[in-house]
Design a protein around this motif. Structure first.
Motif, short mmCIF file in Angstrom:
data_model
loop_
_atom_site.label_atom_id
_atom_site.label_comp_id
_atom_site.label_asym_id
_atom_site.label_seq_id
_atom_site.Cartn_x
_atom_site.Cartn_y
_atom_site.Cartn_z
N GLY A 54 0.83 -1.19 0.00
CA GLY A 54 0.00 0.00 0.00
C GLY A 54 0.87 1.24 0.00
O GLY A 54 2.09 1.16 -0.20
N TYR A 72 -3.94 3.79 1.12
CA TYR A 72 -4.54 2.45 1.02
C TYR A 72 -3.51 1.43 1.48
O TYR A 72 -2.31 1.67 1.41
CB TYR A 72 -5.00 2.16 -0.41
CG TYR A 72 -3.87 2.03 -1.41
CD1 TYR A 72 -3.34 0.78 -1.72
CD2 TYR A 72 -3.32 3.15 -2.03
CE1 TYR A 72 -2.30 0.65 -2.62
CE2 TYR A 72 -2.29 3.03 -2.93
CZ TYR A 72 -1.77 1.78 -3.22
OH TYR A 72 -0.73 1.65 -4.10
N TYR A 83 -7.97 -3.84 -0.32
CA TYR A 83 -7.31 -2.66 0.23
C TYR A 83 -8.28 -1.98 1.18
O TYR A 83 -9.48 -1.92 0.92
CB TYR A 83 -6.95 -1.65 -0.86
CG TYR A 83 -5.79 -2.05 -1.72
CD1 TYR A 83 -4.59 -2.47 -1.16
CD2 TYR A 83 -5.89 -1.98 -3.10
CE1 TYR A 83 -3.52 -2.82 -1.97
CE2 TYR A 83 -4.82 -2.33 -3.90
CZ TYR A 83 -3.64 -2.75 -3.33
OH TYR A 83 -2.59 -3.10 -4.12
N GLU A 84 -7.75 -1.46 2.26
CA GLU A 84 -8.49 -0.55 3.11
C GLU A 84 -8.02 0.85 2.78
O GLU A 84 -6.84 1.06 2.50
CB GLU A 84 -8.24 -0.86 4.59
CG GLU A 84 -9.01 0.05 5.51
CD GLU A 84 -8.79 -0.25 6.99
OE1 GLU A 84 -9.15 0.62 7.81
OE2 GLU A 84 -8.29 -1.33 7.32
N MET A 85 -8.92 1.81 2.79
CA MET A 85 -8.57 3.20 2.54
C MET A 85 -8.91 4.06 3.75
O MET A 85 -9.88 3.78 4.46
CB MET A 85 -9.29 3.75 1.31
CG MET A 85 -8.83 3.15 0.03
SD MET A 85 -9.58 3.99 -1.37
CE MET A 85 -8.75 3.12 -2.68
N ALA A 107 -7.67 6.05 -5.08
CA ALA A 107 -8.33 4.90 -5.69
C ALA A 107 -7.73 4.62 -7.06
O ALA A 107 -7.51 3.46 -7.43
CB ALA A 107 -9.84 5.13 -5.80
N ALA A 110 -4.40 2.91 -6.48
CA ALA A 110 -4.61 1.51 -6.10
C ALA A 110 -5.08 0.69 -7.30
O ALA A 110 -4.63 -0.44 -7.51
CB ALA A 110 -5.63 1.43 -4.96
N ALA A 119 -11.58 -2.16 -2.78
CA ALA A 119 -11.09 -1.36 -1.67
C ALA A 119 -12.28 -1.11 -0.76
O ALA A 119 -13.41 -0.96 -1.23
CB ALA A 119 -10.51 -0.03 -2.16
#
Length: 171
Positions: A54, A72, A83-85, A107, A110, A119
């Motif tokens: 990330g 992310y 993915y976490e944002m 985004a 990513a 995500a």
């Protein structure tokens, strides 16, 4: 739409992170951290880009002012790698669409990696501003969940999902 650019987090961004540690910015994410925790977070952010897991970015205005963070990172969610944002904007710059623009930019970053389909973002149900960012940035609301953040504490959150295989509408 607000104009921002995102730049990879650097050693020069510690002062910004300290400003983002303000109680009004951290109200929905467990409260302010100690200076030791901020220094540790800063070091993780600086080293993050080289891990392949990330990236954290600084949110920068056209005039060069640093006004927030966005990023992310890898997470396993319900048996799937996603993915976490997350993001934060200084109080004096909130409500101008900067977070939405920054989330759209991250985004795209990513999406360009082509390693994850989805995500997710998990803002507190009591944080209307961050939930609005998710909606405006093209995420789909999957529902309410109990989410662990900070570690060891559960908070009631919304689970928002963004499909990274589709283009983000620019509105």
């Amino acid at each position: 739409m607000a104009q921002v650019r995102i730049t990879p987090w650097s050693e020069d961004d510690l002062a910004l992170l300290r400003r983002l540690n303000a109680p009004e910015v951290r109200a929905h994410t467990g409260g302010s951290e100690t200076d030791e925790q901020v220094l540790s977070r800063h070091e993780r952010y600086v080293q993050f880009a080289g891990t392949g897991k990330g990236c954290m970015f600084t949110v920068v205005l056209p005039d060069g002012a640093k006004v927030g963070s966005v990023g992310y990172w890898d997470r396993e969610w319900r048996g799937e790698q996603v993915y976490e944002m997350g993001w934060a904007v200084l109080p004096e710059h909130q409500g101008q669409g900067l977070a939405t623009a920054a989330v759209r930019a991250v985004a795209a970053a990513a999406r360009d990696r082509r390693t994850r389909r989805f995500a997710h973002a998990y803002p507190s149900v009591g944080n209307p501003a961050s939930n609005a960012v998710c909606r405006k940035a093209g995420f789909t609301l999957l529902g309410e969940i109990d989410f662990e953040y900070p570690p060891g504490e559960l908070m009631r959150s919304n689970d928002w999902r963004l499909d990274l295989t589709t283009a983000v509408e620019r509105t």
